[in-house]
Design a protein around this motif. Sequence first.
Motif, PDB file in Angstrom:
ATOM      1  N   PRO A 111       0.835  -1.237   0.073  1.00  0.00           N
ATOM      2  CA  PRO A 111       0.018  -0.062   0.121  1.00  0.00           C
ATOM      3  C   PRO A 111       0.893   1.398  -0.081  1.00  0.00           C
ATOM      4  O   PRO A 111       1.642   1.509   0.798  1.00  0.00           O
ATOM      5  N   GLY A 112       0.602   2.072  -0.890  1.00  0.00           N
ATOM      6  CA  GLY A 112       1.345   3.335  -1.064  1.00  0.00           C
ATOM      7  C   GLY A 112       2.561   3.507  -1.586  1.00  0.00           C
ATOM      8  O   GLY A 112       2.935   4.512  -1.903  1.00  0.00           O
ATOM      9  N   ASP A 113       3.103   2.554  -1.902  1.00  0.00           N
ATOM     10  CA  ASP A 113       4.374   2.430  -2.518  1.00  0.00           C
ATOM     11  C   ASP A 113       4.790   2.592  -4.107  1.00  0.00           C
ATOM     12  O   ASP A 113       5.613   2.963  -4.627  1.00  0.00           O
ATOM     13  N   ALA A 114       3.625   2.014  -4.540  1.00  0.00           N
ATOM     14  CA  ALA A 114       3.764   2.400  -6.085  1.00  0.00           C
ATOM     15  C   ALA A 114       4.111   3.716  -6.738  1.00  0.00           C
ATOM     16  O   ALA A 114       4.709   3.901  -7.545  1.00  0.00           O
ATOM     17  N   GLN A 115       3.314   4.732  -5.864  1.00  0.00           N
ATOM     18  CA  GLN A 115       3.633   6.072  -6.595  1.00  0.00           C
ATOM     19  C   GLN A 115       5.016   6.539  -5.936  1.00  0.00           C
ATOM     20  O   GLN A 115       5.763   6.877  -6.723  1.00  0.00           O
ATOM     21  N   GLU A 116       5.344   6.134  -4.920  1.00  0.00           N
ATOM     22  CA  GLU A 116       6.716   6.353  -4.566  1.00  0.00           C
ATOM     23  C   GLU A 116       7.855   5.794  -5.444  1.00  0.00           C
ATOM     24  O   GLU A 116       8.774   6.458  -5.903  1.00  0.00           O
ATOM     25  N   VAL A 117       7.595   4.535  -5.874  1.00  0.00           N
ATOM     26  CA  VAL A 117       8.686   3.979  -6.813  1.00  0.00           C
ATOM     27  C   VAL A 117       8.459   4.503  -8.079  1.00  0.00           C
ATOM     28  O   VAL A 117       9.704   4.744  -8.593  1.00  0.00           O
ATOM     29  N   ALA A 118       7.303   4.831  -8.597  1.00  0.00           N
ATOM     30  CA  ALA A 118       7.101   5.547  -9.954  1.00  0.00           C
ATOM     31  C   ALA A 118       7.733   6.926  -9.994  1.00  0.00           C
ATOM     32  O   ALA A 118       8.673   7.341 -11.090  1.00  0.00           O
ATOM     33  N   ALA A 119       7.907   7.459  -8.540  1.00  0.00           N
ATOM     34  CA  ALA A 119       8.535   8.916  -8.583  1.00  0.00           C
ATOM     35  C   ALA A 119      10.087   8.882  -8.900  1.00  0.00           C
ATOM     36  O   ALA A 119      10.618   9.543  -9.753  1.00  0.00           O
ATOM     37  N   VAL A 120      10.638   7.683  -8.296  1.00  0.00           N
ATOM     38  CA  VAL A 120      12.114   7.308  -8.525  1.00  0.00           C
ATOM     39  C   VAL A 120      12.361   7.060  -9.995  1.00  0.00           C
ATOM     40  O   VAL A 120      13.371   7.561 -10.732  1.00  0.00           O
ATOM     41  N   ALA A 121      11.612   6.162 -10.515  1.00  0.00           N
ATOM     42  CA  ALA A 121      11.858   5.944 -11.938  1.00  0.00           C
ATOM     43  C   ALA A 121      11.582   6.979 -12.859  1.00  0.00           C
ATOM     44  O   ALA A 121      12.507   7.194 -13.910  1.00  0.00           O
ATOM     45  N   GLU A 122      10.775   7.821 -12.499  1.00  0.00           N
ATOM     46  CA  GLU A 122      10.261   9.108 -13.590  1.00  0.00           C
ATOM     47  C   GLU A 122      11.345  10.135 -13.385  1.00  0.00           C
ATOM     48  O   GLU A 122      11.684  10.954 -14.521  1.00  0.00           O
ATOM     49  N   ILE A 123      11.985  10.120 -12.231  1.00  0.00           N
ATOM     50  CA  ILE A 123      13.049  11.150 -12.067  1.00  0.00           C
ATOM     51  C   ILE A 123      14.554  10.765 -11.873  1.00  0.00           C
ATOM     52  O   ILE A 123      15.361  10.927 -13.117  1.00  0.00           O
ATOM     53  N   VAL A 124      14.825   9.897 -11.004  1.00  0.00           N
ATOM     54  CA  VAL A 124      16.229   9.350 -11.071  1.00  0.00           C
ATOM     55  C   VAL A 124      16.335   8.323 -12.307  1.00  0.00           C
ATOM     56  O   VAL A 124      17.772   8.258 -12.799  1.00  0.00           O
ATOM     57  N   GLY A 125      15.540   7.491 -12.440  1.00  0.00           N
ATOM     58  CA  GLY A 125      15.556   6.714 -13.673  1.00  0.00           C
ATOM     59  C   GLY A 125      15.964   7.336 -15.217  1.00  0.00           C
ATOM     60  O   GLY A 125      16.254   6.645 -16.025  1.00  0.00           O
TER      61      GLY A 125
END
Length: 262
Positions: free
Chosen positions: A56-70
């Motif tokens: 719960p709640g982690d998909a958005q956090e992971v997506a932000a890492v992928a979109e920015i740092v990735g």
Amino acid sequence: MKEAQVEIEIFDTTLRDGAQSLPETNQFPVGAKPEIADKIASLGVSTIEAGFPATPGDAQEVAAVAEIVGQIDYAVCRWDRNEMVEVSRPVTIAGLSRTVPSDIETTWRAINTAKKPRIHTFISTDPAHMEAKFPNMSQDEVRAMGRQAVAFAKEISKDHMGATIEFSAEAASTTDPNYLEKVIRDAVIEGADIINVPDTVGQRSPFWMKNFYRQVIDWVYAENSEVIVSSHNHNDLGNAVANSFSLVQAASEHSRVTKSDT
């Protein structure tokens, strides 16, 4: 004889394992993962496991890492034929997933914006772990779950040129070797790019792990010598670093033997 070289990649799981730290006040503030990931990537880390998107709640956090740092190319130094050179490359952004299709789909949606996304799927292979997690399933059924998960992850990510699939056999170091070999070979055949064999309970010694890694390398290379073998060691007895270094020793010796035989 030309000296063989072993390439070492660092897989950082701070944003997944580290995010589970207790008490809860020690855990990362909401929205902090991209900044932390950027600092980790700047150190030269090859892969960042950004989280467990199905929680719960982690998909958005992971997506932000992928979109920015990735999306960033990081300058890192590496050795090339005894000379240090600077190269620029994106960091791989991984998401952890159980061998459940819905988990894998959620993970892929979270990470696919990265230049180099990785679906990291895992299943327990140790008898005690399987009995606790899959009480109504046979070893063959659990094995089939792992095989099908890798195949599905490969299928849904096939159109992304930078995507890779990692498969972990949880508690591999306490799994029956004959069964573990079958599970690992299945994953490689289905297209896994990385095979991870954790010492989940943290009870093995560096000497034992070195022989274990040699065996795993043999199994993997029998199917595909391009697949990476990865370690993940817990530190219950203070051996995590030494056990991880045992893989470097095993891989180096395996490379030398391979080179001398050709």
